[in-house]
Design an enzyme around this catalytic site. Structure first.
Site, PDB file in Angstrom:
ATOM      1  N   THR A 127       0.816  -1.214   0.000  1.00 49.42           N
ATOM      2  CA  THR A 127       0.000   0.000   0.000  1.00 49.42           C
ATOM      3  C   THR A 127       0.848   1.262   0.000  1.00 49.42           C
ATOM      4  O   THR A 127       1.990   1.250   0.484  1.00 49.42           O
ATOM      5  CB  THR A 127      -0.900  -0.012   1.251  1.00 49.42           C
ATOM      6  OG1 THR A 127      -1.567   1.243   1.365  1.00 49.42           O
ATOM      7  CG2 THR A 127      -0.102  -0.221   2.534  1.00 49.42           C
ATOM      8  N   ASP A 128       0.257   2.361  -0.483  1.00 44.89           N
ATOM      9  CA  ASP A 128       0.947   3.658  -0.405  1.00 44.89           C
ATOM     10  C   ASP A 128       1.009   4.173   1.037  1.00 44.89           C
ATOM     11  O   ASP A 128       1.755   5.110   1.324  1.00 44.89           O
ATOM     12  CB  ASP A 128       0.273   4.689  -1.319  1.00 44.89           C
ATOM     13  CG  ASP A 128      -1.197   4.946  -1.008  1.00 44.89           C
ATOM     14  OD1 ASP A 128      -1.749   4.319  -0.080  1.00 44.89           O
ATOM     15  OD2 ASP A 128      -1.808   5.788  -1.706  1.00 44.89           O
ATOM     16  N   GLU A 129       0.209   3.581   1.936  1.00 46.34           N
ATOM     17  CA  GLU A 129       0.175   4.097   3.320  1.00 46.34           C
ATOM     18  C   GLU A 129       1.508   3.910   4.038  1.00 46.34           C
ATOM     19  O   GLU A 129       1.747   4.553   5.061  1.00 46.34           O
ATOM     20  CB  GLU A 129      -0.941   3.415   4.120  1.00 46.34           C
ATOM     21  CG  GLU A 129      -2.299   3.659   3.518  1.00 46.34           C
ATOM     22  CD  GLU A 129      -3.445   3.507   4.506  1.00 46.34           C
ATOM     23  OE1 GLU A 129      -3.199   3.432   5.724  1.00 46.34           O
ATOM     24  OE2 GLU A 129      -4.588   3.476   4.044  1.00 46.34           O
ATOM     25  N   TYR A 153      -2.063  -0.521  10.988  1.00 54.66           N
ATOM     26  CA  TYR A 153      -2.180  -1.209   9.689  1.00 54.66           C
ATOM     27  C   TYR A 153      -0.968  -0.917   8.806  1.00 54.66           C
ATOM     28  O   TYR A 153      -0.299  -1.835   8.308  1.00 54.66           O
ATOM     29  CB  TYR A 153      -3.471  -0.781   8.967  1.00 54.66           C
ATOM     30  CG  TYR A 153      -3.464  -1.095   7.482  1.00 54.66           C
ATOM     31  CD1 TYR A 153      -3.546  -2.407   7.028  1.00 54.66           C
ATOM     32  CD2 TYR A 153      -3.339  -0.073   6.531  1.00 54.66           C
ATOM     33  CE1 TYR A 153      -3.503  -2.696   5.668  1.00 54.66           C
ATOM     34  CE2 TYR A 153      -3.304  -0.357   5.172  1.00 54.66           C
ATOM     35  CZ  TYR A 153      -3.386  -1.667   4.740  1.00 54.66           C
ATOM     36  OH  TYR A 153      -3.344  -1.954   3.393  1.00 54.66           O
ATOM     37  N   ALA A 155       1.915   0.272   9.557  1.00 53.61           N
ATOM     38  CA  ALA A 155       3.176  -0.213  10.137  1.00 53.61           C
ATOM     39  C   ALA A 155       3.340  -1.708   9.874  1.00 53.61           C
ATOM     40  O   ALA A 155       4.444  -2.185   9.574  1.00 53.61           O
ATOM     41  CB  ALA A 155       3.210   0.084  11.630  1.00 53.61           C
ATOM     42  N   LYS A 157       2.069  -3.361   7.327  1.00 55.28           N
ATOM     43  CA  LYS A 157       2.377  -3.547   5.906  1.00 55.28           C
ATOM     44  C   LYS A 157       3.831  -3.158   5.624  1.00 55.28           C
ATOM     45  O   LYS A 157       4.524  -3.812   4.834  1.00 55.28           O
ATOM     46  CB  LYS A 157       1.430  -2.710   5.029  1.00 55.28           C
ATOM     47  CG  LYS A 157      -0.016  -3.145   5.047  1.00 55.28           C
ATOM     48  CD  LYS A 157      -0.258  -4.532   4.471  1.00 55.28           C
ATOM     49  CE  LYS A 157      -0.046  -4.616   2.976  1.00 55.28           C
ATOM     50  NZ  LYS A 157      -0.443  -5.967   2.454  1.00 55.28           N
TER      51      LYS A 157
HETATM   52  P1  NAD Z   1      -9.770  -7.536   1.975  1.00 56.44           P
HETATM   53  O1  NAD Z   1      -9.814  -7.228   3.435  1.00 56.44           O
HETATM   54  O2  NAD Z   1     -10.973  -7.276   1.130  1.00 56.44           O
HETATM   55  O3  NAD Z   1      -9.395  -9.067   1.756  1.00 56.44           O
HETATM   56  C1  NAD Z   1      -8.398  -9.722   2.497  1.00 56.44           C
HETATM   57  C2  NAD Z   1      -8.530 -11.219   2.242  1.00 56.44           C
HETATM   58  O4  NAD Z   1      -7.488 -11.886   2.962  1.00 56.44           O
HETATM   59  C3  NAD Z   1      -9.852 -11.813   2.730  1.00 56.44           C
HETATM   60  O5  NAD Z   1     -10.393 -12.666   1.748  1.00 56.44           O
HETATM   61  C4  NAD Z   1      -9.456 -12.608   3.979  1.00 56.44           C
HETATM   62  O6  NAD Z   1     -10.297 -13.718   4.223  1.00 56.44           O
HETATM   63  C5  NAD Z   1      -8.044 -13.028   3.618  1.00 56.44           C
HETATM   64  N1  NAD Z   1      -7.230 -13.324   4.807  1.00 56.44           N
HETATM   65  C6  NAD Z   1      -7.071 -12.553   5.919  1.00 56.44           C
HETATM   66  N2  NAD Z   1      -6.258 -13.168   6.795  1.00 56.44           N
HETATM   67  C7  NAD Z   1      -5.877 -14.338   6.226  1.00 56.44           C
HETATM   68  C8  NAD Z   1      -5.023 -15.407   6.627  1.00 56.44           C
HETATM   69  N3  NAD Z   1      -4.403 -15.381   7.820  1.00 56.44           N
HETATM   70  N4  NAD Z   1      -4.830 -16.434   5.784  1.00 56.44           N
HETATM   71  C9  NAD Z   1      -5.454 -16.466   4.578  1.00 56.44           C
HETATM   72  N5  NAD Z   1      -6.284 -15.494   4.149  1.00 56.44           N
HETATM   73  C10 NAD Z   1      -6.488 -14.441   4.963  1.00 56.44           C
HETATM   74  O7  NAD Z   1      -8.499  -6.763   1.434  1.00 56.44           O
HETATM   75  P2  NAD Z   1      -8.278  -6.014   0.054  1.00 56.44           P
HETATM   76  O8  NAD Z   1      -8.828  -4.646   0.151  1.00 56.44           O
HETATM   77  O9  NAD Z   1      -8.694  -6.903  -1.048  1.00 56.44           O
HETATM   78  O10 NAD Z   1      -6.681  -5.874   0.069  1.00 56.44           O
HETATM   79  C11 NAD Z   1      -5.850  -6.903  -0.486  1.00 56.44           C
HETATM   80  C12 NAD Z   1      -4.403  -6.505  -0.311  1.00 56.44           C
HETATM   81  O11 NAD Z   1      -4.161  -5.254  -0.946  1.00 56.44           O
HETATM   82  C13 NAD Z   1      -3.993  -6.299   1.153  1.00 56.44           C
HETATM   83  O12 NAD Z   1      -2.693  -6.803   1.317  1.00 56.44           O
HETATM   84  C14 NAD Z   1      -4.020  -4.797   1.345  1.00 56.44           C
HETATM   85  O13 NAD Z   1      -3.096  -4.391   2.342  1.00 56.44           O
HETATM   86  C15 NAD Z   1      -3.586  -4.319  -0.030  1.00 56.44           C
HETATM   87  N6  NAD Z   1      -4.079  -3.001  -0.404  1.00 56.44           N
HETATM   88  C16 NAD Z   1      -5.424  -2.722  -0.407  1.00 56.44           C
HETATM   89  C17 NAD Z   1      -5.872  -1.463  -0.840  1.00 56.44           C
HETATM   90  C18 NAD Z   1      -7.331  -1.108  -0.876  1.00 56.44           C
HETATM   91  O14 NAD Z   1      -7.656   0.022  -1.226  1.00 56.44           O
HETATM   92  N7  NAD Z   1      -8.257  -2.007  -0.572  1.00 56.44           N
HETATM   93  C19 NAD Z   1      -4.939  -0.516  -1.248  1.00 56.44           C
HETATM   94  C20 NAD Z   1      -3.576  -0.814  -1.183  1.00 56.44           C
HETATM   95  C21 NAD Z   1      -3.161  -2.078  -0.800  1.00 56.44           C
HETATM   96  O1  DAU Z   2      -4.217   3.969   0.456  1.00 53.50           O
HETATM   97  C1  DAU Z   2      -4.402   2.577   0.389  1.00 53.50           C
HETATM   98  C2  DAU Z   2      -5.294   2.115   1.525  1.00 53.50           C
HETATM   99  O2  DAU Z   2      -6.621   2.535   1.215  1.00 53.50           O
HETATM  100  C3  DAU Z   2      -5.240   0.609   1.732  1.00 53.50           C
HETATM  101  O3  DAU Z   2      -3.942   0.230   2.098  1.00 53.50           O
HETATM  102  C4  DAU Z   2      -6.242   0.157   2.802  1.00 53.50           C
HETATM  103  O4  DAU Z   2      -6.261  -1.254   2.889  1.00 53.50           O
HETATM  104  C5  DAU Z   2      -7.620   0.645   2.398  1.00 53.50           C
HETATM  105  O5  DAU Z   2      -8.556   0.332   3.403  1.00 53.50           O
HETATM  106  C6  DAU Z   2      -7.604   2.163   2.163  1.00 53.50           C
HETATM  107  O6  DAU Z   2      -7.376   2.874   3.402  1.00 53.50           O
HETATM  108  P1  DAU Z   2      -8.168   4.206   3.808  1.00 53.50           P
HETATM  109  O7  DAU Z   2      -8.140   4.356   5.270  1.00 53.50           O
HETATM  110  O8  DAU Z   2      -7.718   5.358   2.974  1.00 53.50           O
HETATM  111  O9  DAU Z   2      -9.646   3.787   3.267  1.00 53.50           O
HETATM  112  P2  DAU Z   2     -11.118   4.009   3.903  1.00 53.50           P
HETATM  113  O10 DAU Z   2     -12.097   3.600   2.857  1.00 53.50           O
HETATM  114  O11 DAU Z   2     -11.240   3.399   5.254  1.00 53.50           O
HETATM  115  O12 DAU Z   2     -11.182   5.585   4.074  1.00 53.50           O
HETATM  116  C7  DAU Z   2     -11.016   6.464   2.958  1.00 53.50           C
HETATM  117  C8  DAU Z   2     -11.069   7.889   3.499  1.00 53.50           C
HETATM  118  O13 DAU Z   2     -12.413   8.151   3.959  1.00 53.50           O
HETATM  119  C9  DAU Z   2     -10.172   8.112   4.703  1.00 53.50           C
HETATM  120  O14 DAU Z   2      -9.652   9.442   4.651  1.00 53.50           O
HETATM  121  C10 DAU Z   2     -11.117   7.974   5.900  1.00 53.50           C
HETATM  122  C11 DAU Z   2     -12.437   8.481   5.352  1.00 53.50           C
HETATM  123  N1  DAU Z   2     -13.662   7.862   5.934  1.00 53.50           N
HETATM  124  C12 DAU Z   2     -13.733   6.501   5.941  1.00 53.50           C
HETATM  125  C13 DAU Z   2     -14.843   5.868   6.472  1.00 53.50           C
HETATM  126  C14 DAU Z   2     -14.934   4.341   6.511  1.00 53.50           C
HETATM  127  C15 DAU Z   2     -14.672   8.653   6.427  1.00 53.50           C
HETATM  128  O15 DAU Z   2     -14.605   9.906   6.392  1.00 53.50           O
HETATM  129  N2  DAU Z   2     -15.771   8.027   6.963  1.00 53.50           N
HETATM  130  C16 DAU Z   2     -15.894   6.657   7.016  1.00 53.50           C
HETATM  131  O16 DAU Z   2     -16.915   6.141   7.549  1.00 53.50           O
END
Ligand code: NAD
Ligand code: DAU
Length: 365
Positions: A127-129, A153, A155, A157
């Site tokens: 992630t970019d975080e 989270y 930290a 990653k």
């Molecule tokens: P998600 O939470 O939707 O899915 C995570 C999946 O991992 C689930 O299917 C869960 O059952 C599985 N899982 C969790 N713990 C497990 C374990 N111990 N063993 C096997 N499977 C397990 O997550 P996502 O949003 O699809 O993110 C996928 C990846 O991309 C993550 O590594 C996340 O950090 C990264 N990422 C996500 C975003 C985003 O915007 N969603 C952005 C940047 C990076």
């Molecule tokens: O940048 C990549 C990350 O993006 C991934 O690594 C994470 O897995 C993914 O969950 C996401 O993180 P964010 O914290 O940015 O996503 P989230 O959808 O939780 O929140 C997006 C923005 O919206 C953030 O600034 C918090 C805000 N927010 C979120 C929720 C759930 C609100 O204002 N209200 C809300 O109820």
């Protein structure tokens, strides 16, 4: 023919990746390893030509057995705890899965592949975080930006990224890592901003905006992300990291205003929606924006993320295809057309969990 092991393939991005890969590489074998935590969903893989093995990435014996029996040569690692708010109320699971889980996979990969001469790849999805937060005029994150994670989270990653790097440097494991921005699109679990707000809007529930709503995220349609990962797998240099972004930097409030206006337009265009969702303001002739509610901020909330993905563009030929407008319209249409998918999630224990653990942040600031 390649044989892929996709961890977390029943989650949001993982299942979109499996759909993309099986459609574009019909000759390849795809095995999904997923624990089916609250975020994993068997239904996300319906109709796909992939085998689902329910299990834990920390189970080294299981992972080793899958690598042998499926003759795996490519591991694509998505499995993680992924929600920042959950990491604030309960960080332990993030260390367990994201740090120890990634390390367990690396140990097996090293044993099976490193130094064997066998072609292999360990691709880590991050992630970019990990880069921390930007000021309004700072340049976007590049692959050279120093790590400065701010939440449990991010930290966890960052720790996993460092382990992947170390296994390449020390043991010669063929790794690549991609760091991407905020994904959105079909199958997004409704605890994250966009799907949560769509579903709340349909039910007339408040849209809880953290702080002043001026935090900036760089929105990436999940299909573009999956194409980016595929490009890294095909053309990425071993040991390298690549940033993948959507080129759509927007303050949260702009995303929320777009969402409210799109829901209003959908109801205006289709009178059947008012019957399906009678509690929606749009069903009563009121603007969805009346649900906007400013609530207490997320602790340690990062202010701005932005991705510089020129390296992926020049080296891999990557470029995002979706604008935020087109990607969001497709996403809203998907949620309106797939009510049974998200109903299945809301009917479980999920809402109870939200209420118990961060119900306090649903109240006005
Ligand atoms: P998600 O939470 O939707 O899915 C995570 C999946 O991992 C689930 O299917 C869960 O059952 C599985 N899982 C969790 N713990 C497990 C374990 N111990 N063993 C096997 N499977 C397990 O997550 P996502 O949003 O699809 O993110 C996928 C990846 O991309 C993550 O590594 C996340 O950090 C990264 N990422 C996500 C975003 C985003 O915007 N969603 C952005 C940047 C990076
Ligand atoms: O940048 C990549 C990350 O993006 C991934 O690594 C994470 O897995 C993914 O969950 C996401 O993180 P964010 O914290 O940015 O996503 P989230 O959808 O939780 O929140 C997006 C923005 O919206 C953030 O600034 C918090 C805000 N927010 C979120 C929720 C759930 C609100 O204002 N209200 C809300 O109820």
């Amino acid at each position: 023919m390649a044989s892929l092991l996709v961890t977390g393939g029943a989650g949001f991005i993982g299942s979109n990746f499996v759909a993309h890969w099986t459609a574009t590489h019909p000759e390849d074998r795809v095995t999904v390893l997923d624990l089916l935590t609250y975020a994993g969903n068997r239904a996300n893989l319906d109709g796909m030509r992939a085998e689902l093995v329910v299990g834990d990435i920390r189970d080294e014996a299981l992972v080793a057995e899958l690598v042998d029996s499926r003759d795996v040569d490519t591991l694509v690692h998505f499995a993680a705890e992924s929600h920042v708010d959950r990491s604030i109320v309960g960080p332990d699971a993030f260390i367990e899965t994201n740090v120890l889980g990634t390390h367990a996979l690396l140990k097996v990969a090293r044993k099976k592949w490193a130094g064997t001469g066998r072609p292999h790849r360990f691709h880590h999805v991050s992630t970019d975080e990990v880069y921390g937060t930007l000021g309004p005029n700072d340049p976007a994150f590049s692959e050279e930006t120093p790590y400065a994670p701010n939440s449990p989270y991010s930290a966890s990653k960052a720790a996993s990224d460092h382990l992947v790097r170390a296994y390449h440097h020390t043991y010669g494991l063929h790794t690549t890592t991609s760091n991407c921005s905020n994904n959105y699109g079909p199958f997004h679990f409704p605890e994250k901003l966009i799907p949560l707000f769509i579903i709340n809007a349909l039910h007339g529930r408040n849209l809880p905006i953290y702080g002043d709503g001026m935090q900036v995220r760089d929105w990436l349609h999940v299909e573009d992300h999956c194409r980016g990962i595929a490009a890294v797998l095909k053309h990425g240099r071993v040991g390298e990291t690549y940033n993948i972004g959507g080129g759509a930097e927007l303050p949260n409030i702009r995303v929320i205003d777009t969402l409210c206006a799109a829901v209003d337009s959908a109801f205006a265009a289709n009178p059947a929606l008012a019957q399906r969702f009678p509690d929606a303001p749009a069903a009563k002739g009121l603007p969805t924006s009346t649900l906007k509610t400013f609530v207490a901020d997320r602790p340690g909330h990062d202010r701005r993320y932005a991705i510089d993905c020129r390296k992926a563009m020049t080296e891999l030929g990557y470029s995002p295809k979706h604008s935020f407008e087109s990607g969001f319209a497709q996403t809203l249409g998907w949620y309106l057309d797939h009510e049974s998918w998200w109903r299945g999630i809301l009917d479980g224990s999920y809402l109870e969990w939200v209420e118990t653990n961060y119900g306090n942040r649903q109240t006005a600031a």
